[in-house]
Design a protein around this motif. Structure first.
Motif, PDB file in Angstrom:
ATOM      1  N   ALA A 136     117.856  17.816  49.378  1.00 38.69           N
ATOM      2  CA  ALA A 136     117.537  18.604  50.679  1.00 38.69           C
ATOM      3  C   ALA A 136     118.294  19.402  51.310  1.00 38.69           C
ATOM      4  CB  ALA A 136     117.168  17.286  51.637  1.00 38.69           C
ATOM      5  N   ALA A 137     119.831  18.924  51.275  1.00 38.84           N
ATOM      6  CA  ALA A 137     120.749  19.921  51.435  1.00 38.84           C
ATOM      7  C   ALA A 137     120.845  21.400  50.911  1.00 38.84           C
ATOM      8  CB  ALA A 137     122.044  19.380  51.332  1.00 38.84           C
ATOM      9  N   ALA A 138     120.458  21.268  49.565  1.00 40.31           N
ATOM     10  CA  ALA A 138     120.366  22.340  48.974  1.00 40.31           C
ATOM     11  C   ALA A 138     119.301  23.356  49.411  1.00 40.31           C
ATOM     12  CB  ALA A 138     120.163  22.198  47.304  1.00 40.31           C
ATOM     13  N   ASP A 139     118.206  22.730  49.901  1.00 34.33           N
ATOM     14  CA  ASP A 139     117.079  23.643  50.631  1.00 34.33           C
ATOM     15  C   ASP A 139     117.720  24.413  51.398  1.00 34.33           C
ATOM     16  OD1 ASP A 139     115.376  22.775  48.543  1.00 34.33           O
ATOM     17  OD2 ASP A 139     114.603  21.142  49.700  1.00 34.33           O
ATOM     18  N   LEU A 140     118.781  24.233  52.218  1.00 39.72           N
ATOM     19  CA  LEU A 140     119.182  25.053  53.354  1.00 39.72           C
ATOM     20  C   LEU A 140     119.846  26.072  53.024  1.00 39.72           C
ATOM     21  CD1 LEU A 140     120.698  21.907  55.590  1.00 39.72           C
ATOM     22  CD2 LEU A 140     118.400  23.031  55.714  1.00 39.72           C
ATOM     23  N   ASP A 147     132.757  20.367  50.405  1.00 36.72           N
ATOM     24  CA  ASP A 147     133.808  19.616  50.326  1.00 36.72           C
ATOM     25  C   ASP A 147     133.861  18.404  49.176  1.00 36.72           C
ATOM     26  OD1 ASP A 147     136.319  18.396  51.400  1.00 36.72           O
ATOM     27  OD2 ASP A 147     135.310  17.200  53.057  1.00 36.72           O
ATOM     28  N   GLN A 148     134.960  17.762  48.946  1.00 34.49           N
ATOM     29  CA  GLN A 148     134.954  16.737  47.974  1.00 34.49           C
ATOM     30  C   GLN A 148     133.947  15.784  48.349  1.00 34.49           C
ATOM     31  OE1 GLN A 148     136.338  13.788  47.535  1.00 34.49           O
ATOM     32  NE2 GLN A 148     137.150  13.801  49.765  1.00 34.49           N
ATOM     33  N   GLY A 149     133.502  14.906  47.636  1.00 32.45           N
ATOM     34  CA  GLY A 149     132.606  13.707  48.005  1.00 32.45           C
ATOM     35  C   GLY A 149     131.523  13.482  47.015  1.00 32.45           C
ATOM     36  N   SER A 150     131.017  12.019  46.883  1.00 29.23           N
ATOM     37  CA  SER A 150     130.219  11.922  46.002  1.00 29.23           C
ATOM     38  C   SER A 150     128.714  12.300  46.280  1.00 29.23           C
ATOM     39  CB  SER A 150     129.746  10.396  45.943  1.00 29.23           C
ATOM     40  OG  SER A 150     129.816   9.749  47.135  1.00 29.23           O
ATOM     41  N   THR A 151     128.298  12.492  47.629  1.00 30.20           N
ATOM     42  CA  THR A 151     126.816  13.157  48.221  1.00 30.20           C
ATOM     43  C   THR A 151     126.763  14.646  47.990  1.00 30.20           C
ATOM     44  OG1 THR A 151     126.886  11.183  49.747  1.00 30.20           O
ATOM     45  CG2 THR A 151     125.262  12.617  49.940  1.00 30.20           C
ATOM     46  N   VAL A 152     128.121  15.294  48.323  1.00 26.96           N
ATOM     47  CA  VAL A 152     128.045  16.825  48.160  1.00 26.96           C
ATOM     48  C   VAL A 152     127.928  17.018  46.680  1.00 26.96           C
ATOM     49  CG1 VAL A 152     129.345  18.705  48.717  1.00 26.96           C
ATOM     50  CG2 VAL A 152     129.344  16.946  50.213  1.00 26.96           C
ATOM     51  N   LEU A 153     128.487  16.298  45.834  1.00 25.26           N
ATOM     52  CA  LEU A 153     128.132  16.595  44.331  1.00 25.26           C
ATOM     53  C   LEU A 153     126.722  16.489  43.862  1.00 25.26           C
ATOM     54  CD1 LEU A 153     129.800  16.562  41.562  1.00 25.26           C
ATOM     55  CD2 LEU A 153     129.877  14.101  41.531  1.00 25.26           C
ATOM     56  N   GLN A 154     126.089  15.812  44.558  1.00 24.67           N
ATOM     57  CA  GLN A 154     124.761  15.720  43.920  1.00 24.67           C
ATOM     58  C   GLN A 154     123.806  17.092  44.735  1.00 24.67           C
ATOM     59  OE1 GLN A 154     123.349  13.130  42.137  1.00 24.67           O
ATOM     60  NE2 GLN A 154     125.416  12.363  42.211  1.00 24.67           N
ATOM     61  N   MET A 155     124.540  17.930  45.202  1.00 30.95           N
ATOM     62  CA  MET A 155     123.685  19.215  45.465  1.00 30.95           C
ATOM     63  C   MET A 155     123.649  19.929  44.012  1.00 30.95           C
ATOM     64  SD  MET A 155     125.437  20.228  49.265  1.00 30.95           S
ATOM     65  CE  MET A 155     124.523  21.866  49.166  1.00 30.95           C
ATOM     66  N   VAL A 156     124.768  19.835  43.269  1.00 28.52           N
ATOM     67  CA  VAL A 156     124.985  20.720  42.487  1.00 28.52           C
ATOM     68  C   VAL A 156     123.939  20.942  41.326  1.00 28.52           C
ATOM     69  CG1 VAL A 156     126.404  21.488  40.332  1.00 28.52           C
ATOM     70  CG2 VAL A 156     127.619  20.466  42.331  1.00 28.52           C
ATOM     71  N   PRO A 157     123.205  19.952  41.098  1.00 24.39           N
ATOM     72  CA  PRO A 157     121.917  20.259  40.031  1.00 24.39           C
ATOM     73  C   PRO A 157     120.976  20.812  40.683  1.00 24.39           C
ATOM     74  CG  PRO A 157     122.711  18.087  39.975  1.00 24.39           C
ATOM     75  CD  PRO A 157     123.304  18.620  41.151  1.00 24.39           C
ATOM     76  N   ASN A 158     120.853  20.999  42.093  1.00 22.52           N
ATOM     77  CA  ASN A 158     119.809  21.863  42.650  1.00 22.52           C
ATOM     78  C   ASN A 158     120.133  23.316  43.281  1.00 22.52           C
ATOM     79  OD1 ASN A 158     118.021  19.493  43.364  1.00 22.52           O
ATOM     80  ND2 ASN A 158     120.189  18.677  43.986  1.00 22.52           N
ATOM     81  N   LEU A 159     121.275  23.881  42.494  1.00 22.82           N
ATOM     82  CA  LEU A 159     121.702  25.106  42.847  1.00 22.82           C
ATOM     83  C   LEU A 159     121.441  26.255  42.051  1.00 22.82           C
ATOM     84  CD1 LEU A 159     125.383  24.317  44.145  1.00 22.82           C
ATOM     85  CD2 LEU A 159     123.351  24.415  45.383  1.00 22.82           C
ATOM     86  N   SER A 160     121.069  25.829  40.752  1.00 27.50           N
ATOM     87  CA  SER A 160     120.440  26.964  39.631  1.00 27.50           C
ATOM     88  C   SER A 160     119.391  27.915  39.965  1.00 27.50           C
ATOM     89  CB  SER A 160     120.183  25.874  38.426  1.00 27.50           C
ATOM     90  OG  SER A 160     119.005  25.194  38.438  1.00 27.50           O
ATOM     91  N   LYS A 185     130.606  19.680  67.189  1.00 26.15           N
ATOM     92  CA  LYS A 185     130.561  20.811  66.043  1.00 26.15           C
ATOM     93  C   LYS A 185     129.696  20.793  64.977  1.00 26.15           C
ATOM     94  CE  LYS A 185     135.476  22.307  66.852  1.00 26.15           C
ATOM     95  NZ  LYS A 185     136.653  22.667  66.317  1.00 26.15           N
ATOM     96  N   ILE A 186     128.942  19.702  65.059  1.00 24.75           N
ATOM     97  CA  ILE A 186     127.846  19.453  63.761  1.00 24.75           C
ATOM     98  C   ILE A 186     126.683  20.203  63.947  1.00 24.75           C
ATOM     99  CG2 ILE A 186     126.562  17.767  62.497  1.00 24.75           C
ATOM    100  CD1 ILE A 186     129.207  15.819  63.043  1.00 24.75           C
ATOM    101  N   ASN A 187     126.131  20.874  63.175  1.00 23.05           N
ATOM    102  CA  ASN A 187     124.957  21.507  63.283  1.00 23.05           C
ATOM    103  C   ASN A 187     123.663  21.045  62.797  1.00 23.05           C
ATOM    104  OD1 ASN A 187     127.243  23.972  62.704  1.00 23.05           O
ATOM    105  ND2 ASN A 187     125.853  24.356  64.394  1.00 23.05           N
ATOM    106  N   VAL A 188     123.889  20.398  61.594  1.00 20.33           N
ATOM    107  CA  VAL A 188     122.670  19.793  60.890  1.00 20.33           C
ATOM    108  C   VAL A 188     123.315  18.317  60.148  1.00 20.33           C
ATOM    109  CG1 VAL A 188     121.047  19.778  59.113  1.00 20.33           C
ATOM    110  CG2 VAL A 188     121.673  22.000  60.381  1.00 20.33           C
ATOM    111  N   LEU A 189     122.458  17.401  60.202  1.00 21.80           N
ATOM    112  CA  LEU A 189     122.692  16.021  59.408  1.00 21.80           C
ATOM    113  C   LEU A 189     121.512  15.722  58.553  1.00 21.80           C
ATOM    114  CD1 LEU A 189     123.999  13.180  59.107  1.00 21.80           C
ATOM    115  CD2 LEU A 189     122.525  12.452  60.834  1.00 21.80           C
ATOM    116  N   VAL A 190     121.940  15.695  57.356  1.00 24.83           N
ATOM    117  CA  VAL A 190     121.124  15.382  56.312  1.00 24.83           C
ATOM    118  C   VAL A 190     121.270  13.613  55.848  1.00 24.83           C
ATOM    119  CG1 VAL A 190     119.834  15.875  53.972  1.00 24.83           C
ATOM    120  CG2 VAL A 190     121.003  17.691  55.357  1.00 24.83           C
ATOM    121  N   THR A 191     120.198  13.094  56.244  1.00 26.07           N
ATOM    122  CA  THR A 191     120.369  11.591  55.862  1.00 26.07           C
ATOM    123  C   THR A 191     119.175  10.940  55.040  1.00 26.07           C
ATOM    124  OG1 THR A 191     121.047   9.531  56.953  1.00 26.07           O
ATOM    125  CG2 THR A 191     119.606  10.976  58.377  1.00 26.07           C
TER     126      THR A 191
END
Length: 255
Positions: free
Chosen positions: A86-90, A100-113, A226-232
């Motif tokens: 869902a974050a990659a859709d943004l 930033d480093q982190g296990s949840t952000v890492l899950q974005m990578v497969p969706n960036l191709s 300062k936060i604009n969007v939360l994905v949860t």
């Protein structure tokens, strides 16, 4: 199953799944809600769990451990994968982003191709390796600095000063704790690079599964305003959801 065995199994279940409704635990362990609540009373007395709004989560005393990223990656993996998608859709073609480093952000990578002409900076060796494996024509930037093996990421003055030299469209950042009063918090004492990333991005997008709410770790990374969007995920409490929207934060909930 004896009570002590079940209580340990409950802790193991919460470690994997995060915040869980009490009724769901009763169904999973094939017992009554009364029995589960007795178990939770024992665990709460031992400061091992915290019960709120009809659900239960591991207590801060148990949670506030700076786990290696390899351990964090296995916790709530299915939910983190959905949040990452869902974050990659943004993202839009041509965006400049920080991850930033982190296990949840890492899950974005497969969706960036599916994207083109992205510029991506990260302090995470895991993320940069995953991006490189995609073999896409992205401009990839590492901020350098002092390597921290536990998180597989770079920190320190060099990393912070590098980030400060750039501006980006979007920052994607995870968190150890999300508190309605103070914002994003972390166990990590070398969190200055994450703070620099928050200053360098025009839009701050937080990726946090619902187990992170009502947790406050020692170090504040980013104030709530300062936060604009939360994905949860859909485990977010309704009152927290409403409070975030009232504060002008766009909340995206994955099923």
């Amino acid at each position: 199953m004896k009570p002590r065995e079940r209580q340990q199994a409950i802790l193991d279940y919460l470690q994997i799944h995060g915040r869980t409704p009490v009724d769901q635990l009763a169904d999973y362990f094939e017992t009554t809600g009364t029995t589960i609540r007795k178990d939770l009373t024992v665990l709460e007395a031992d400061n091992k769990v915290l019960r709120t709004y009809g659900s239960v989560v591991l207590a801060a005393a148990s949670d506030e451990i700076d786990l290696p990223l390899t351990n964090k990656t296995t916790i709530n993996l299915e939910v983190k994968s959905k949040i990452g998608r869902a974050a990659a859709d943004l993202i839009k073609n041509g965006d400049s982003i920080i991850m930033d480093q982190g296990s949840t952000v890492l899950q974005m990578v497969p969706n960036l191709s599916r994207f083109e002409n992205l510029t991506i900076m990260t302090n995470s060796l895991h993320i940069i390796n995953a991006l490189t494996a995609l073999e896409l024509d992205f401009e990839l930037l590492m901020c350098g600095g002092t390597y921290r093996p536990k998180s597989g990421s770079f920190h320190g003055i060099l990393a912070e000063s590098t980030v400060e030299k750039f501006t980006f469209d979007k920052l994607f950042i995870g968190t150890d704790g999300f508190d309605l009063n103070v914002g994003l918090t972390t166990f990590n004492e070398v969190h200055g690079v994450s703070k620099a990333m928050c200053h360098a991005a025009r839009e701050i997008i937080v990726l946090a599964d619902s187990s992170k709410f009502n947790r406050r770790s020692p170090n504040i990374v980013c104030p709530l305003e300062k936060i604009n969007v939360l994905v949860t995920d859909s485990g977010i409490d309704k009152s927290i959801h409403a409070a975030l929207i009232e504060k002008g934060i766009r909340v995206i909930v994955v099923d």
